[in-house]
Structures are given as structure tokens and as C-alpha cells.
Design a protein around this motif. Structure first.
Motif, PDB file in Angstrom:
ATOM      1  N   GLY A 152     -12.734 -35.101  11.217  1.00 33.76           N
ATOM      2  CA  GLY A 152     -11.697 -35.554  10.156  1.00 33.76           C
ATOM      3  C   GLY A 152     -11.927 -34.206   9.634  1.00 33.76           C
ATOM      4  O   GLY A 152     -10.638 -34.684   7.904  1.00 33.76           O
ATOM      5  N   GLY A 153     -11.546 -33.215   9.791  1.00 31.09           N
ATOM      6  CA  GLY A 153     -11.321 -31.887   8.704  1.00 31.09           C
ATOM      7  C   GLY A 153     -12.545 -31.145   8.269  1.00 31.09           C
ATOM      8  O   GLY A 153     -14.065 -31.705   8.294  1.00 31.09           O
ATOM      9  N   GLY A 154     -12.041 -29.785   8.140  1.00 33.43           N
ATOM     10  CA  GLY A 154     -13.695 -28.907   7.732  1.00 33.43           C
ATOM     11  C   GLY A 154     -14.197 -28.626   8.496  1.00 33.43           C
ATOM     12  O   GLY A 154     -13.916 -29.243  10.028  1.00 33.43           O
ATOM     13  N   ARG A 197     -16.121 -27.477  14.602  1.00 29.37           N
ATOM     14  CA  ARG A 197     -14.602 -28.694  13.064  1.00 29.37           C
ATOM     15  C   ARG A 197     -15.482 -29.840  13.187  1.00 29.37           C
ATOM     16  O   ARG A 197     -15.462 -30.351  15.068  1.00 29.37           O
ATOM     17  N   PHE A 198     -15.098 -30.305  11.980  1.00 33.26           N
ATOM     18  CA  PHE A 198     -16.018 -31.814  12.070  1.00 33.26           C
ATOM     19  C   PHE A 198     -14.348 -32.457  12.179  1.00 33.26           C
ATOM     20  O   PHE A 198     -13.591 -31.958  12.243  1.00 33.26           O
ATOM     21  N   ARG A 213     -17.684 -19.568   0.067  1.00 39.07           N
ATOM     22  CA  ARG A 213     -17.684 -20.368   1.254  1.00 39.07           C
ATOM     23  C   ARG A 213     -19.288 -20.404   1.610  1.00 39.07           C
ATOM     24  O   ARG A 213     -19.137 -21.152   2.802  1.00 39.07           O
ATOM     25  N   PRO A 259     -13.426 -24.932   5.284  1.00 44.56           N
ATOM     26  CA  PRO A 259     -12.241 -26.227   4.594  1.00 44.56           C
ATOM     27  C   PRO A 259     -11.302 -27.489   5.574  1.00 44.56           C
ATOM     28  O   PRO A 259     -11.758 -27.651   6.718  1.00 44.56           O
ATOM     29  N   ALA A 260     -12.017 -28.177   4.826  1.00 41.20           N
ATOM     30  CA  ALA A 260     -11.082 -29.469   5.223  1.00 41.20           C
ATOM     31  C   ALA A 260      -9.397 -29.588   5.598  1.00 41.20           C
ATOM     32  O   ALA A 260      -9.057 -30.231   6.426  1.00 41.20           O
ATOM     33  N   ASP A 261      -8.848 -28.735   4.899  1.00 39.78           N
ATOM     34  CA  ASP A 261      -7.014 -28.649   5.526  1.00 39.78           C
ATOM     35  C   ASP A 261      -6.251 -29.917   5.115  1.00 39.78           C
ATOM     36  O   ASP A 261      -5.989 -30.246   5.625  1.00 39.78           O
TER      37      ASP A 261
END
Length: 124
Positions: free
Chosen positions: A25-27, A22-23, A67, A122-124
């Protein structure tokens, strides 16, 4: 502690069938690999079974086929690509095809196909 979550392969815990990063910043990304669970099947059958295993990985992580951003398909006989493509076309949603490579390699007896995927989280 690692920021990558791995699902090891039971018979060989030094390999993973799923890895997720997981990045900050999200995703993130998920990688997975599958072969057929039934080596008595022909190439189209093994391809469908390996793709079903990937469906299981996706579902377990709340994802779907849309995805998928990259697929690597390894087969024992490149000339059978049209057989694989027919299974793929039924499995992959129209308009969502990822970047895909298709290569021939020697594999253990009975294995006719191995599929490696990269999935965008997904970035959420």
C-alpha cells in the motif's frame, strides 16, 4: 522474483549491506549495516566512519537521518559508550533519535563498532 531488493556485500554475497522492502500500500522499510572502512581509527573515528557509510546508503535511496526508526550499536567495549554517544549526538538530528540499543560483542580484529539501522520509507 523477490519483493525485497538487496545490496550484497561483495566479499560475501550471501550477506547484504542494504535490504529494502516496500509495503503493497506504500511506504516500506530499509535495513542497513555498516562498520568503519578504516580499522586504524579509534572508537570515535570508527563510529563516525560507519555513520558516514550509513549516510551514503540513505543518500543513495533519497532518504535522510530523520527516517531512522531503530538503531543497534555493537561495540567491543561497552564501557566506551560515552565516546560513542558523543559522536552520535553530533550526527543524529535533535528530536529525531530512534529507538537504540547498545551492546558489547566480540568482533573481528580491528573492528570496534558495527551499526545496524532500520529506516522507514515514505508512503509517497
Amino acid at each position: 522474483m523477490s519483493d525485497i531488493v538487496r545490496t550484497p556485500i561483495e566479499e560475501m554475497p550471501t550477506k547484504s549491506k542494504v535490504a529494502i522492502y516496500r509495503f503493497p500500500g506504500g511506504g516500506g522499510l530499509m535495513w542497513c549495516v555498516a562498520t568503519s572502512r578504516d580499522l586504524s581509527l579509534d572508537l570515535p573515528g570508527q563510529a563516525a566512519d560507519a555513520l558516514a557509510a550509513i549516510d551514503g546508503y540513505l543518500t543513495a535511496h533519497g532518504l535522510d537521518r530523520t527516517r531512522i526508526v531503530r538503531a543497534e550499536v555493537i561495540v567491543t567495549d561497552h564501557d566506551r559508550k560515552p565516546e560513542f554517544d558523543a559522536v552520535w549526538a553530533q550526527w543524529m538530528p535533535t528530536g529525531c533519535g530512534p529507538v537504540r540499543s547498545f551492546v558489547q560483542s566480540k568482533m573481528p580484529d580491528g573492528d570496534l563498532v558495527e551499526i545496524i539501522m532500520t529506516i522507514a520509507l515514505p508512503a509517497d
